[in-house]
Design a protein around this motif. Structure first.
Motif, PDB file in Angstrom:
ATOM      1  N   SER A 160       0.784  -1.218  -0.148  1.00 38.00           N
ATOM      2  CA  SER A 160       0.017   0.047   0.067  1.00 38.00           C
ATOM      3  C   SER A 160       0.847   1.339  -0.100  1.00 38.00           C
ATOM      4  O   SER A 160       1.934   1.208   0.698  1.00 38.00           O
ATOM      5  CB  SER A 160      -1.012   0.130   1.269  1.00 38.00           C
ATOM      6  N   GLU A 161       0.285   2.369  -0.677  1.00 32.94           N
ATOM      7  CA  GLU A 161       1.124   3.466  -0.849  1.00 32.94           C
ATOM      8  C   GLU A 161       0.445   4.753  -0.262  1.00 32.94           C
ATOM      9  O   GLU A 161      -0.782   4.842  -0.324  1.00 32.94           O
ATOM     10  CB  GLU A 161       1.592   3.868  -2.148  1.00 32.94           C
ATOM     11  N   LYS A 250      -7.198  -5.352  -6.107  1.00 32.95           N
ATOM     12  CA  LYS A 250      -7.939  -4.141  -6.438  1.00 32.95           C
ATOM     13  C   LYS A 250      -8.938  -4.321  -7.558  1.00 32.95           C
ATOM     14  O   LYS A 250      -9.912  -3.488  -7.459  1.00 32.95           O
ATOM     15  CB  LYS A 250      -6.795  -3.098  -6.882  1.00 32.95           C
ATOM     16  N   VAL A 269     -11.723   4.741  -1.101  1.00 31.28           N
ATOM     17  CA  VAL A 269     -10.219   4.820  -1.381  1.00 31.28           C
ATOM     18  C   VAL A 269     -10.182   6.226  -1.399  1.00 31.28           C
ATOM     19  O   VAL A 269     -10.572   7.165  -2.054  1.00 31.28           O
ATOM     20  CB  VAL A 269     -10.072   4.272  -2.859  1.00 31.28           C
ATOM     21  N   GLU A 274      -3.685   4.715  -0.634  1.00 24.72           N
ATOM     22  CA  GLU A 274      -3.986   3.588  -1.426  1.00 24.72           C
ATOM     23  C   GLU A 274      -4.514   2.452  -0.340  1.00 24.72           C
ATOM     24  O   GLU A 274      -4.349   2.659   0.571  1.00 24.72           O
ATOM     25  CB  GLU A 274      -2.583   3.022  -2.147  1.00 24.72           C
ATOM     26  N   THR A 276      -5.065  -1.761  -0.543  1.00 27.66           N
ATOM     27  CA  THR A 276      -4.745  -2.913  -1.252  1.00 27.66           C
ATOM     28  C   THR A 276      -5.751  -4.139  -1.095  1.00 27.66           C
ATOM     29  O   THR A 276      -5.491  -5.390  -1.213  1.00 27.66           O
ATOM     30  CB  THR A 276      -3.228  -3.212  -0.793  1.00 27.66           C
TER      31      THR A 276
END
Length: 364
Positions: A160-161, A250, A269, A274, A276
């Motif tokens: 995840s970002e 996703k 979201v 992000e 995931t």
């Protein structure tokens, strides 16, 4: 909820090759496979160092120990997470202090953190729940202002970002679990600690091995939490597929949301944060009724998590009560996870969605 046998059919042969190599090497603990995994996972998340450990819970405890957190200290975290997050705080003799969550993300609400800070507060454990990233930009501002350490419980969120940077390397130290059902899962318990700070790397490396750097010489009290070579070998294969599997998660989540968003609350979201989808959790009033009906139709579901931590018997000594964290308590009564794993076929997705639609229509 998760069909690991489907995944195994895809990666069986390369895993058997890796396992055979380990077995024939006679090198089973802290060997070359573990070293390679540590290096590659650290690179993947954008950290300078990785330290393989026995499981995600140990990763949390070792992180607290490396930060010299213990009796008399307080650690702020969320009440809406798996038990291990706060259990690790108690294991080092510190006090968990809970803060309520955001309604949309189920992660700790940064706007409520500062009110919980006291002179005894030493750190924050930030959970990226279900694969959804917490608001790290605001959290790191608060931590810097109050000189607090930040531990990321990223056990459910590898890959995840936040603002283009992967979780685990955003705070002082990050923790990942490789429990079999995780987005990157071993064939048993395993975990890793990542950090950009050499001092913390050296501390955790020593602490995981009985406080020893040199055999039979112990400079501190540690624990036995070493990643074994067989699990490392399996994870090296699965790491290769991780981004592919995250993309599939996703895509499944996108289809779920597209077809079901009008029936109940579906996962949000956030911009620059992000998700995931370790879990795909919906929220509705008649959660238990829907779960029971889905079960009759051969569809699994699960509740993550039915009792917030502040209401758990094990934490009654903290003297929290019902009503203290209303968002977490409300979510715990309404949340339900639908099946989510990369190998979930279109046919099964369609069956799940059509069944949910029909049941929701029948129940008014």
């Amino acid at each position: 909820m998760v069909d690991l046998k489907e995944e195994l059919r895809l990666i069986r042969e390369p895993i058997l090759v890796e396992l055979t190599e380990v077995i024939e090497s006679g090198d089973y603990i802290l060997g070359k496979k573990s070293e390679e995994l540590e290096k590659l996972v650290a690179q993947y998340v954008g950290a300078d160092y990785g330290i393989g450990v026995a499981n995600g819970t140990d990763a949390l405890q070792l992180s607290l120990m490396a930060l010299d957190i213990g009796p008399g200290d307080e650690v702020i975290t969320t009440p809406f997470t798996f038990f291990a997050t706060a259990e690790a705080i108690e294991q080092v003799g510190a006090k968990p202090v809970f803060v309520d969550i955001e309604e949309e993300t189920y992660n700790i609400d940064p706007a409520k953190i500062e009110a919980a800070i006291t002179p005894h507060t030493k750190a924050l454990i930030i959970v990226h729940l279900y694969g959804q990233v917490a608001d790290m930009k605001e959290i790191m501002k608060i931590a810097k202002t109050h000189q607090l350490k930040v531990i990321e419980d990223a056990c459910q969120a590898i890959g995840s970002e936040c603002d283009g940077r992967r979780v685990g390397a955003l705070g002082d130290i990050g923790c990942f679990s490789f429990f079999p059902s995780k987005n990157l899962g071993a064939f048993g318990d395993a975990g890793i600690v990542v950090t950009n700070q050499k001092e913390l790397y050296e501390k955790v490396s020593k602490l995981r091995n009985h406080g020893s750097e040199t055999k039979y010489q112990h400079s501190t009290i540690g624990m036995n939490s070493r990643l074994d070579e067989l699990q490392a070998a399996i994870l090296l294969v699965k790491l290769y597929y991780l981004d592919i599997f995250l993309h599939k998660r996703k895509e499944i989540a996108r289809r779920y949301t597209e077809h079901l968003h009008h029936l109940f609350k579906t996962p949000s979201v956030q911009e620059n944060r992000e998700h995931t989808f370790h879990q795909y959790c919906i929220e509705l009033d008649n959660r238990d009724e829907l779960a029971a009906e889905l079960n009759k139709k051969g569809i699994a579901s699960a509740i993550y998590y039915p009792i917030p931590l502040h209401l758990q018997e094990a934490f009654q000594h903290l003297h929290y009560k019902e009503g203290d964290f209303p968002v977490a308590e409300k979510s715990a009564k309404r949340i339900l996870a639908l099946p989510m794993f990369p190998m979930l076929s279109f046919q099964k997705q369609d069956y799940i969605m059509s069944t949910v639609k029909r049941l929701m229509k029948n129940n008014g």
